[in-house]
Design a protein around this motif. Structure first.
Motif, PDB file in Angstrom:
ATOM      1  N   THR A  18       9.651  42.988  37.733  1.00  0.00           N
ATOM      2  CA  THR A  18      10.849  42.546  37.020  1.00  0.00           C
ATOM      3  C   THR A  18      12.078  43.207  37.611  1.00  0.00           C
ATOM      4  O   THR A  18      12.016  44.340  38.078  1.00  0.00           O
ATOM      5  CB  THR A  18      10.774  42.881  35.522  1.00  0.00           C
ATOM      6  N   ASP A  23      13.400  47.926  30.644  1.00  0.00           N
ATOM      7  CA  ASP A  23      11.970  47.680  30.513  1.00  0.00           C
ATOM      8  C   ASP A  23      11.637  47.190  29.105  1.00  0.00           C
ATOM      9  O   ASP A  23      10.718  46.382  28.922  1.00  0.00           O
ATOM     10  CB  ASP A  23      11.187  48.959  30.811  1.00  0.00           C
ATOM     11  N   ALA A  24      12.393  47.672  28.118  1.00  0.00           N
ATOM     12  CA  ALA A  24      12.153  47.259  26.738  1.00  0.00           C
ATOM     13  C   ALA A  24      12.446  45.772  26.557  1.00  0.00           C
ATOM     14  O   ALA A  24      11.727  45.064  25.834  1.00  0.00           O
ATOM     15  CB  ALA A  24      13.015  48.083  25.782  1.00  0.00           C
ATOM     16  N   HIS A  26      12.267  43.471  28.923  1.00  0.00           N
ATOM     17  CA  HIS A  26      11.176  42.743  29.588  1.00  0.00           C
ATOM     18  C   HIS A  26       9.949  42.701  28.690  1.00  0.00           C
ATOM     19  O   HIS A  26       9.290  41.661  28.549  1.00  0.00           O
ATOM     20  CB  HIS A  26      10.840  43.409  30.920  1.00  0.00           C
ATOM     21  N   GLN A  27       9.629  43.824  28.082  1.00  0.00           N
ATOM     22  CA  GLN A  27       8.471  43.871  27.188  1.00  0.00           C
ATOM     23  C   GLN A  27       8.672  42.947  25.993  1.00  0.00           C
ATOM     24  O   GLN A  27       7.728  42.304  25.525  1.00  0.00           O
ATOM     25  CB  GLN A  27       8.237  45.309  26.711  1.00  0.00           C
ATOM     26  N   TYR A  28       9.900  42.848  25.514  1.00  0.00           N
ATOM     27  CA  TYR A  28      10.208  41.931  24.413  1.00  0.00           C
ATOM     28  C   TYR A  28       9.922  40.491  24.822  1.00  0.00           C
ATOM     29  O   TYR A  28       9.327  39.719  24.056  1.00  0.00           O
ATOM     30  CB  TYR A  28      11.671  42.078  24.005  1.00  0.00           C
ATOM     31  N   LEU A  30       7.875  39.440  27.110  1.00  0.00           N
ATOM     32  CA  LEU A  30       6.428  39.252  27.237  1.00  0.00           C
ATOM     33  C   LEU A  30       5.756  39.119  25.873  1.00  0.00           C
ATOM     34  O   LEU A  30       4.964  38.195  25.639  1.00  0.00           O
ATOM     35  CB  LEU A  30       5.813  40.423  28.002  1.00  0.00           C
ATOM     36  N   GLU A  31       6.085  40.020  24.972  1.00  0.00           N
ATOM     37  CA  GLU A  31       5.406  40.043  23.674  1.00  0.00           C
ATOM     38  C   GLU A  31       5.832  38.899  22.770  1.00  0.00           C
ATOM     39  O   GLU A  31       5.057  38.464  21.911  1.00  0.00           O
ATOM     40  CB  GLU A  31       5.664  41.383  22.986  1.00  0.00           C
ATOM     41  N   LYS A  43      -5.095  36.186  30.465  1.00  0.00           N
ATOM     42  CA  LYS A  43      -5.013  37.547  29.932  1.00  0.00           C
ATOM     43  C   LYS A  43      -6.090  38.431  30.551  1.00  0.00           C
ATOM     44  O   LYS A  43      -5.809  39.566  30.974  1.00  0.00           O
ATOM     45  CB  LYS A  43      -5.170  37.530  28.410  1.00  0.00           C
ATOM     46  N   GLU A  47      -5.291  41.669  32.932  1.00  0.00           N
ATOM     47  CA  GLU A  47      -5.757  43.001  32.573  1.00  0.00           C
ATOM     48  C   GLU A  47      -6.708  43.566  33.624  1.00  0.00           C
ATOM     49  O   GLU A  47      -6.702  44.766  33.906  1.00  0.00           O
ATOM     50  CB  GLU A  47      -6.414  42.966  31.198  1.00  0.00           C
ATOM     51  N   ASP A  62       5.567  36.278  32.808  1.00  0.00           N
ATOM     52  CA  ASP A  62       6.654  35.338  32.560  1.00  0.00           C
ATOM     53  C   ASP A  62       6.843  34.373  33.720  1.00  0.00           C
ATOM     54  O   ASP A  62       7.210  33.214  33.529  1.00  0.00           O
ATOM     55  CB  ASP A  62       7.959  36.072  32.239  1.00  0.00           C
TER      56      ASP A  62
END
Length: 243
Positions: A18, A23-24, A26-28, A30-31, A43, A47, A62
């Motif tokens: 990214t 980073d937060a 980006h994580q938002y 994704l989640e 998934k 993983e 994404d």
């Protein structure tokens, strides 16, 4: 002083998956938008890949979601991928294709592809994939020798050696049909394309930075295509062939 330089290097070398400053954030993304809709096999593959030493080479979730939607939007059936690794983007493509769709997958390593192959088979889309091992340029030249292959691909995704991106483009633009799409990954190259050449950055980023900058200029001057550069993942440029 060395510690300060190391900190600067870490700041300029953003995560490979990214170019977002946060980073937060980006994580938002994704989640909230990616993981809730992610296919179970995607998934599992994601993983599994995170445990591999070269996990940073993987297509982020994404971006895989974007590829999946683009293929469906243009009703693609005949596609190509240059650079496969463990196959996250490949599986994203195969899942989006209709039952009779095909993706020609080119990579120098079969070893990495076979790490993800059992999961691709579990998703029941392996029959859509034609994997060919070897350097992509000779394989592309072989395709171009047959006039039948020209202007037959609906979608091409390129995520391979950045110093050959211009060479790849010269070939795939002949293989994709008018109205078809070519997507190039990593065209913002950890944000390094927008910083001074003497800015602190890892040697890996620095080694390919010039190639990415020249490639971006090349695309901007190619009148055969319409382009759109997106700040998704590490930067992805969409090229729609118009002539």
């Amino acid at each position: 002083m060395a510690a300060n330089n190391e900190k600067k290097e870490q700041n300029i070398h953003l995560p490979h998956e990214t170019i977002l400053k946060s980073d937060a954030l980006h994580q938002y993304i994704l989640e909230t938008s990616v993981f809730p809709r992610e296919h179970p096999c995607l998934k599992e593959l994601r993983e599994m890949t995170l445990t591999h030493p070269k996990y940073m080479m993987a297509t982020p979730g994404d971006e895989g979601q974007l590829i999946n939607m683009l293929i469906k939007l243009i009703n693609a059936k005949n596609t190509m991928e240059i650079g496969v690794y463990t196959g996250y983007s490949l599986l994203s493509t195969a899942l989006a294709l209709p039952s009779d769709g095909k993706v020609l997958a080119l990579d120098v390593s079969r070893e990495y592809y076979e790490l993800g192959l059992p999961i691709i088979e579990k998703a029941r889309v392996a029959h859509k994939i034609d994997f060919r091992q070897g350097p992509a340029l000779p394989l592309l030249d072989e395709l171009l020798q047959d006039e039948y292959n020209k202007e037959t691909f609906d979608f091409v995704y390129v995520d391979a050696d950045k110093d050959n991106y211009i060479n790849y483009h010269k070939r795939v633009v002949e293989l994709v049909k008018v109205g078809g799409l070519v997507a190039y990954d990593n065209t913002l190259w950890s944000g390094s394309v927008a910083v001074p050449s003497d800015a602190p950055m890892t040697s890996y980023v620095r080694n390919f930075r010039g190639h990415v900058i020249e490639f971006n200029k090349h695309l901007a001057q190619d009148l055969r295509i319409q382009i759109c550069q997106l700040s998704v993942g590490d930067g992805i440029t969409l090229c729609r062939r118009i002539i």
